[in-house]
Write an enzyme that holds these catalytic residues in place. Structure first.
Site, PDB file in Angstrom:
ATOM      1  N   ASP A  24       0.850  -1.207   0.000  1.00 20.41           N
ATOM      2  CA  ASP A  24       0.000   0.000   0.000  1.00 20.41           C
ATOM      3  C   ASP A  24       0.883   1.254   0.000  1.00 20.41           C
ATOM      4  O   ASP A  24       0.679   2.178  -0.789  1.00 20.41           O
ATOM      5  CB  ASP A  24      -0.899   0.056   1.238  1.00 20.41           C
ATOM      6  CG  ASP A  24      -1.938  -1.053   1.309  1.00 20.41           C
ATOM      7  OD1 ASP A  24      -3.121  -0.753   1.137  1.00 20.41           O
ATOM      8  OD2 ASP A  24      -1.558  -2.229   1.512  1.00 20.41           O
ATOM      9  N   GLU A  37      -5.056   7.598  -0.021  1.00 21.78           N
ATOM     10  CA  GLU A  37      -5.546   7.002   1.225  1.00 21.78           C
ATOM     11  C   GLU A  37      -4.491   6.978   2.326  1.00 21.78           C
ATOM     12  O   GLU A  37      -4.806   7.187   3.495  1.00 21.78           O
ATOM     13  CB  GLU A  37      -6.054   5.567   0.980  1.00 21.78           C
ATOM     14  CG  GLU A  37      -6.386   4.894   2.310  1.00 21.78           C
ATOM     15  CD  GLU A  37      -7.266   3.686   2.240  1.00 21.78           C
ATOM     16  OE1 GLU A  37      -7.485   3.134   1.154  1.00 21.78           O
ATOM     17  OE2 GLU A  37      -7.744   3.279   3.311  1.00 21.78           O
ATOM     18  N   ASP A  94      -6.178   5.460  -4.499  1.00 26.04           N
ATOM     19  CA  ASP A  94      -6.102   4.425  -3.476  1.00 26.04           C
ATOM     20  C   ASP A  94      -5.042   3.442  -3.975  1.00 26.04           C
ATOM     21  O   ASP A  94      -5.245   2.762  -4.993  1.00 26.04           O
ATOM     22  CB  ASP A  94      -7.465   3.736  -3.315  1.00 26.04           C
ATOM     23  CG  ASP A  94      -7.514   2.898  -2.045  1.00 26.04           C
ATOM     24  OD1 ASP A  94      -6.435   2.593  -1.504  1.00 26.04           O
ATOM     25  OD2 ASP A  94      -8.625   2.547  -1.606  1.00 26.04           O
ATOM     26  N   ILE A 140      -3.878   0.619  -2.901  1.00 26.24           N
ATOM     27  CA  ILE A 140      -4.494  -0.717  -2.987  1.00 26.24           C
ATOM     28  C   ILE A 140      -5.886  -0.593  -2.406  1.00 26.24           C
ATOM     29  O   ILE A 140      -6.065  -0.434  -1.195  1.00 26.24           O
ATOM     30  CB  ILE A 140      -3.728  -1.803  -2.189  1.00 26.24           C
ATOM     31  CG1 ILE A 140      -2.312  -1.990  -2.726  1.00 26.24           C
ATOM     32  CG2 ILE A 140      -4.501  -3.126  -2.258  1.00 26.24           C
ATOM     33  CD1 ILE A 140      -1.578  -3.183  -2.113  1.00 26.24           C
ATOM     34  N   ASP A 141      -6.886  -0.624  -3.278  1.00 24.75           N
ATOM     35  CA  ASP A 141      -8.245  -0.719  -2.769  1.00 24.75           C
ATOM     36  C   ASP A 141      -8.540  -2.201  -2.641  1.00 24.75           C
ATOM     37  O   ASP A 141      -8.234  -2.983  -3.541  1.00 24.75           O
ATOM     38  CB  ASP A 141      -9.246  -0.056  -3.724  1.00 24.75           C
ATOM     39  CG  ASP A 141     -10.647  -0.120  -3.148  1.00 24.75           C
ATOM     40  OD1 ASP A 141     -10.821   0.218  -1.959  1.00 24.75           O
ATOM     41  OD2 ASP A 141     -11.566  -0.542  -3.870  1.00 24.75           O
ATOM     42  N   THR A 160      -7.484  -3.994   0.285  1.00 20.12           N
ATOM     43  CA  THR A 160      -6.277  -4.583   0.909  1.00 20.12           C
ATOM     44  C   THR A 160      -6.588  -5.982   1.459  1.00 20.12           C
ATOM     45  O   THR A 160      -5.752  -6.881   1.386  1.00 20.12           O
ATOM     46  CB  THR A 160      -5.740  -3.647   2.024  1.00 20.12           C
ATOM     47  OG1 THR A 160      -5.533  -2.361   1.445  1.00 20.12           O
ATOM     48  CG2 THR A 160      -4.420  -4.147   2.589  1.00 20.12           C
ATOM     49  N   ASP A 179     -12.374   5.649  -2.940  1.00 21.33           N
ATOM     50  CA  ASP A 179     -12.963   4.313  -3.048  1.00 21.33           C
ATOM     51  C   ASP A 179     -13.996   4.232  -4.170  1.00 21.33           C
ATOM     52  O   ASP A 179     -14.589   3.162  -4.377  1.00 21.33           O
ATOM     53  CB  ASP A 179     -13.623   3.910  -1.727  1.00 21.33           C
ATOM     54  CG  ASP A 179     -12.594   3.444  -0.706  1.00 21.33           C
ATOM     55  OD1 ASP A 179     -11.534   2.941  -1.115  1.00 21.33           O
ATOM     56  OD2 ASP A 179     -12.864   3.589   0.508  1.00 21.33           O
TER      57      ASP A 179
HETATM   58  P1  AMP Z   1     -14.992  -3.501  -0.974  1.00 22.88           P
HETATM   59  O1  AMP Z   1     -14.014  -4.530  -1.319  1.00 22.88           O
HETATM   60  O2  AMP Z   1     -15.841  -3.036  -2.098  1.00 22.88           O
HETATM   61  O3  AMP Z   1     -15.817  -3.849   0.222  1.00 22.88           O
HETATM   62  O4  AMP Z   1     -14.208  -2.175  -0.655  1.00 22.88           O
HETATM   63  C1  AMP Z   1     -13.127  -2.052   0.178  1.00 22.88           C
HETATM   64  C2  AMP Z   1     -13.248  -0.692   0.816  1.00 22.88           C
HETATM   65  O5  AMP Z   1     -14.271  -0.722   1.797  1.00 22.88           O
HETATM   66  C3  AMP Z   1     -12.025  -0.228   1.555  1.00 22.88           C
HETATM   67  O6  AMP Z   1     -11.362   0.716   0.789  1.00 22.88           O
HETATM   68  C4  AMP Z   1     -12.557   0.457   2.815  1.00 22.88           C
HETATM   69  O7  AMP Z   1     -12.215   1.819   2.833  1.00 22.88           O
HETATM   70  C5  AMP Z   1     -14.045   0.337   2.696  1.00 22.88           C
HETATM   71  N1  AMP Z   1     -14.710   0.046   3.962  1.00 22.88           N
HETATM   72  C6  AMP Z   1     -14.178  -0.365   5.128  1.00 22.88           C
HETATM   73  N2  AMP Z   1     -15.140  -0.495   6.078  1.00 22.88           N
HETATM   74  C7  AMP Z   1     -16.305  -0.136   5.502  1.00 22.88           C
HETATM   75  C8  AMP Z   1     -17.664  -0.049   5.954  1.00 22.88           C
HETATM   76  N3  AMP Z   1     -18.010  -0.364   7.194  1.00 22.88           N
HETATM   77  N4  AMP Z   1     -18.598   0.358   5.079  1.00 22.88           N
HETATM   78  C9  AMP Z   1     -18.266   0.648   3.814  1.00 22.88           C
HETATM   79  N5  AMP Z   1     -17.011   0.587   3.327  1.00 22.88           N
HETATM   80  C10 AMP Z   1     -16.040   0.201   4.145  1.00 22.88           C
HETATM   81 MG    MG Z   2      -9.981   1.608  -0.443  1.00 20.88          MG
END
Ligand code: AMP
Ligand code: MG
Length: 324
Positions: A45, A68, A121, A123-124, A126, A266
């Site tokens: 990251d 991020e 980001d 690494i989105d 992670t 994100d």
């Molecule tokens: P995904 O794989 O689509 O769920 O996205 C990952 C992203 O979800 C990460 O970048 C986090 O910033 C974000 N994230 C973490 N916790 C939460 C939450 N409680 N609600 C929504 N997004 C979140």
């Molecule tokens: Mg992210």
């Protein structure tokens, strides 16, 4: 404005950042340290953010960059080893980088929303990266609150040729393309405009606490979906919709996270990739996502991305579910 120099830079730096992520995964595994909010972060990251910011700083020094990560965490004495690994990884991509350069580049991503800014980001997803599943290196350019360019490097994205790794690139007015991660000809991609719900796929996060699954399945029932939702970590979900592998994606805040707002990094890159492939993205109330107010989507509630054709029907089902 055709964004040619922005496009060339973006392609170069997300490719280099994705290579660093793959190298970290292959050579040392994706060991994580915990951030203040308990979410995981890895050598990759930080290293990827350093590479992205270095390129942006060099080519567009007057642009603000909002990333991020932040290097403050790396000042902790117990993270000395991690800091060293980050520096070594970045030096493999940029041999002249000094330790101070690497920290400065990471912190270049502490910019603010301005008339023109980049958001990234490194690494989105992670958690997906650590599990060996999907993740995305994400970068977007915003001008006057409107996304002009979005790019996602998804090293684990499955391809029709049996290999993995795609870059998705959307530029305002120019459509969306996908390009093999190792290089090759760009291919214009389009959403699948079908509207027969019994044949459509919703796509959702792998992580069950990132969106309200109870509400989502209730919406599926209202719409008459027959297939269970596909699951994918990260912004790669937007790529899946843009190329017609899935048809819609809802991000519904869970009751315990009602006040939590989404981060701009994100979503920004994914939004334009879907829009330029013919799809539509709004919040769950049908409002456009507002990228002009800060690092969060403070003026919005949740997210809905669709193939465009079904957008109003899905919005109506969400409203019905909310008032039931
Ligand atoms: P995904 O794989 O689509 O769920 O996205 C990952 C992203 O979800 C990460 O970048 C986090 O910033 C974000 N994230 C973490 N916790 C939460 C939450 N409680 N609600 C929504 N997004 C979140
Ligand atoms: Mg992210």
């Amino acid at each position: 404005m055709n964004y040619q120099s922005e496009k060339e830079l973006a392609l170069r730096i997300v490719t280099e950042a994705a290579k660093l992520c793959q190298r970290v995964q292959q050579t040392q595994g994706a060991k994580a340290v915990q951030k203040a909010d308990t979410s995981p972060v890895t050598v990759a990251d930080f290293g990827a953010q350093a590479i992205l910011c270095q390129g942006l700083m060099e080519v567009f020094p007057n642009d603000s960059v909002i990333g991020e990560e932040d290097a403050t965490l790396l000042q902790q004495p117990e993270l000395k080893g991690v800091r060293q690994q980050i520096i070594e990884q970045v030096q493999q991509s940029i041999p002249t980088a000094t330790p101070d350069d690497v920290i400065d580049w990471i912190n270049w991503g502490n910019g603010q929303v301005r008339q023109r800014y980049w958001t990234l980001d490194p690494i989105d997803g992670t958690k997906g990266f650590i599990r060996g599943n999907q993740y995305a290196v994400a970068l977007a350019l915003v001008e006057d609150g409107s996304i002009k360019l979005g790019i996602l490097a998804c090293p684990a994205f499955p391809r029709e040729d049996g290999n993995k790794g795609l870059i998705f690139l959307g530029i305002r007015g120019q459509g969306t393309v996908e390009i093999p991660l190792e290089g090759g000809n760009p291919r214009q991609i389009k959403v699948d405009p079908s509207s027969q719900f019994e044949q459509l796929y919703r796509i959702e996060s792998v992580e069950s606490v990132h969106s309200d699954r109870q509400v989502q399945t209730a919406i599926d029932r209202r719409l008459g979906l027959t297939y269970t939702a596909k699951q994918m970590d990260s912004l790669a979900k937007y790529g899946a919709i843009a190329r017609g592998d899935a048809h819609f994606y809802t991000r519904v805040p869970l009751p315990q996270f009602q006040g939590k707002k989404e981060n701009i990094w994100d979503h920004a890159a994914g939004v334009i990739i879907v829009e330029e492939a013919g799809g539509k993205v709004t919040d769950l109330e049908g409002q456009p996502l507002d990228f002009s107010v800060g690092t969060k989507l403070s003026n919005n509630y949740g997210v809905l991305a669709t193939n465009g054709t079904i957008h109003s029907q899905v919005l109506a089902a969400i409203q019905q579910e909310k008032s039931s």
